[in-house]
Scaffold this active site. Structure first.
Site, PDB file in Angstrom:
ATOM      1  N   LEU A  89      11.238   1.619   6.831  1.00  8.88           N
ATOM      2  CA  LEU A  89      10.655   1.990   5.549  1.00  8.88           C
ATOM      3  C   LEU A  89      11.436   3.173   4.955  1.00  8.88           C
ATOM      4  O   LEU A  89      11.750   4.120   5.677  1.00  8.88           O
ATOM      5  CB  LEU A  89       9.199   2.413   5.770  1.00  8.88           C
TER       6      LEU A  89
ATOM      7  N   TYR B 173       0.831  -1.208   0.000  1.00  8.18           N
ATOM      8  CA  TYR B 173       0.000   0.000   0.000  1.00  8.18           C
ATOM      9  C   TYR B 173       0.859   1.250   0.000  1.00  8.18           C
ATOM     10  O   TYR B 173       2.075   1.195   0.224  1.00  8.18           O
ATOM     11  CB  TYR B 173      -0.953   0.002   1.210  1.00  8.18           C
TER      12      TYR B 173
ATOM     13  N   LYS C 180       6.593  -1.905   2.060  1.00  7.25           N
ATOM     14  CA  LYS C 180       5.392  -1.278   2.622  1.00  7.25           C
ATOM     15  C   LYS C 180       4.215  -2.237   2.495  1.00  7.25           C
ATOM     16  O   LYS C 180       3.291  -2.044   1.697  1.00  7.25           O
ATOM     17  CB  LYS C 180       5.102   0.067   1.941  1.00  7.25           C
TER      18      LYS C 180
ATOM     19  N   GLU D  30      12.762   2.964  13.495  1.00  4.96           N
ATOM     20  CA  GLU D  30      11.810   4.003  13.076  1.00  4.96           C
ATOM     21  C   GLU D  30      10.713   4.058  14.123  1.00  4.96           C
ATOM     22  O   GLU D  30      10.936   3.650  15.270  1.00  4.96           O
ATOM     23  CB  GLU D  30      11.291   3.707  11.666  1.00  4.96           C
TER      24      GLU D  30
HETATM   25  N1  PDD Z   1       2.963   5.439   7.229  1.00  5.32           N
HETATM   26  N2  PDD Z   1       7.630   4.072   8.576  1.00  5.32           N
HETATM   27  C1  PDD Z   1       6.485   3.382   8.608  1.00  5.32           C
HETATM   28  C2  PDD Z   1       6.458   2.063   9.286  1.00  5.32           C
HETATM   29  C3  PDD Z   1       5.322   3.915   8.014  1.00  5.32           C
HETATM   30  O1  PDD Z   1       4.171   3.216   8.033  1.00  5.32           O
HETATM   31  C4  PDD Z   1       5.388   5.192   7.393  1.00  5.32           C
HETATM   32  C5  PDD Z   1       4.194   5.791   6.734  1.00  5.32           C
HETATM   33  C6  PDD Z   1       6.609   5.875   7.401  1.00  5.32           C
HETATM   34  C7  PDD Z   1       6.766   7.211   6.727  1.00  5.32           C
HETATM   35  O2  PDD Z   1       6.722   7.059   5.321  1.00  5.32           O
HETATM   36  P1  PDD Z   1       6.239   8.236   4.359  1.00  5.32           P
HETATM   37  O3  PDD Z   1       7.073   9.413   4.684  1.00  5.32           O
HETATM   38  O4  PDD Z   1       6.505   7.704   3.002  1.00  5.32           O
HETATM   39  O5  PDD Z   1       4.774   8.480   4.628  1.00  5.32           O
HETATM   40  C8  PDD Z   1       7.707   5.285   7.988  1.00  5.32           C
HETATM   41  C9  PDD Z   1       1.782   5.744   6.478  1.00  5.32           C
HETATM   42  C10 PDD Z   1       1.509   7.197   6.343  1.00  5.32           C
HETATM   43  C11 PDD Z   1       0.613   4.941   7.009  1.00  5.32           C
HETATM   44  O6  PDD Z   1       0.810   3.767   7.213  1.00  5.32           O
HETATM   45  O7  PDD Z   1      -0.476   5.482   7.154  1.00  5.32           O
END
Ligand code: PDD
Length: 285
Positions: free
Chosen positions: A206, A32, A149, A182
């Protein structure tokens, strides 16, 4: 009413239905993305789609969609849903089989689902308007492929809940060697002596698009030094500032970890500098 996309059709979200045999439902077998969009303008669209394609390739889901195809879908969702402050959720699962079998089925069509949801207005680079976070910390008990992801988010959900039950907005995670990975749904940065430091990309985290944009706008500006390297728990606990980043939060200042103040417990000047550059540069991505 929110308009969603499911397998080629636009329809009210409440009417969207998938088979209970969908492998996304049975196994969390999917990939996703969440793409932020403000007043009709997406942030980081191309890198989000590239990351999704990497994820699909990594788990062997064959979906032959061009970037333009995704762009058309996103544009339509934005238009159908009022073009305000939106998160665009894009989801591809391996599809529905007629039996439950762990191995990849030969001939199933991937399920493509997308919807738009309201997100907070983009942060403003102003200390008085900052939205500070209090977070928990714990040992990272997820799997060894956190760079993918995946829709299989139970590990992240359980970690988020640990902090949430204490009234905290996130949970930051350390591996078995007490190194920062993270947070449950964000990347993490620390600031020490005016240097911005974040864990190097590997299988433990991620490759966040917001993380990428933050590093890039800082590098383009050139006045703040950056390090991508291993970050220890001691460094996090003695940092001047800690930030969490994600598509819907941009850069969020963390002022408390496990009820202990970060630095002097206030939103810091480096956050202001970074969010100022982010706000100015984000639509270049
Ligand atoms: N989450 N690390 C994890 C585990 C995440 O699920 C996310 C993002 C990030 C940040 O990634 P980005 O900058 O590409 O949004 C880091 C999304 C927003 C979610 O699961 O809703």
């Amino acid at each position: 009413m929110s308009i969603a996309f499911l397998d080629g059709h636009y329809l009210p979200l409440e009417e969207a239905r998938i088979s209970p045999m969908d492998r996304g439902f049975l196994f969390g077998d999917g990939i996703y993305e969440v793409v932020p969009s403000y007043a009709g303008k997406m942030v980081g669209f191309a890198p989000h789609i590239a990351r999704m394609q990497n994820g699909l390739d990594a788990i062997g889901i064959k979906l032959d969609w061009s970037e333009q195809h995704w762009a058309d879908l996103c544009k339509r969702l934005i238009d159908e849903n009022g073009a305000g402050n939106l998160g665009l959720y894009l989801h591809v699962s391996r599809g529905a089989d007629n039996k439950r079998f762990h191995g990849f089925p030969e001939a199933v069509t991937p399920t493509v689902f997308a919807f738009a949801f309201d997100i907070a207005p983009a942060p403003v680079a102003d200390i008085a308007l900052a939205r500070p976070y209090k977070v928990s910390s714990t040992q990272d008990l997820r799997w060894d492929r956190c760079h993918i992801k995946s829709t299989a988010l139970l590990g992240n959900v359980l970690h988020f809940q640990q902090g949430y039950e204490k009234g905290h907005g996130e949970t930051i995670l350390f591996n078995a060697d007490n190194e920062l990975t993270e947070a449950s749904a964000c990347n993490v940065f620390i600031v020490k002596d005016n240097k911005v430091i974040t864990p190097v990309l590997d299988n433990q985290l991620l490759p966040g698009i917001t993380r990428h944009i933050v590093l890039d706008v800082l590098r383009r500006d050139g006045t703040i030094s950056i390090e991508e390297r291993t970050v220890t728990m001691d460094e996090v606990r003695s940092a001047d500032e800690v930030w969490i980043t994600s598509s819907s939060k941009e850069i969020a200042p963390v002022v408390q970890i496990d009820d202990i103040p970060v630095g002097d417990g206030a939103v810091g000047p480096m956050w202001l500098a970074a969010q100022t550059l982010y706000s100015a540069g984000k639509h270049d991505y």
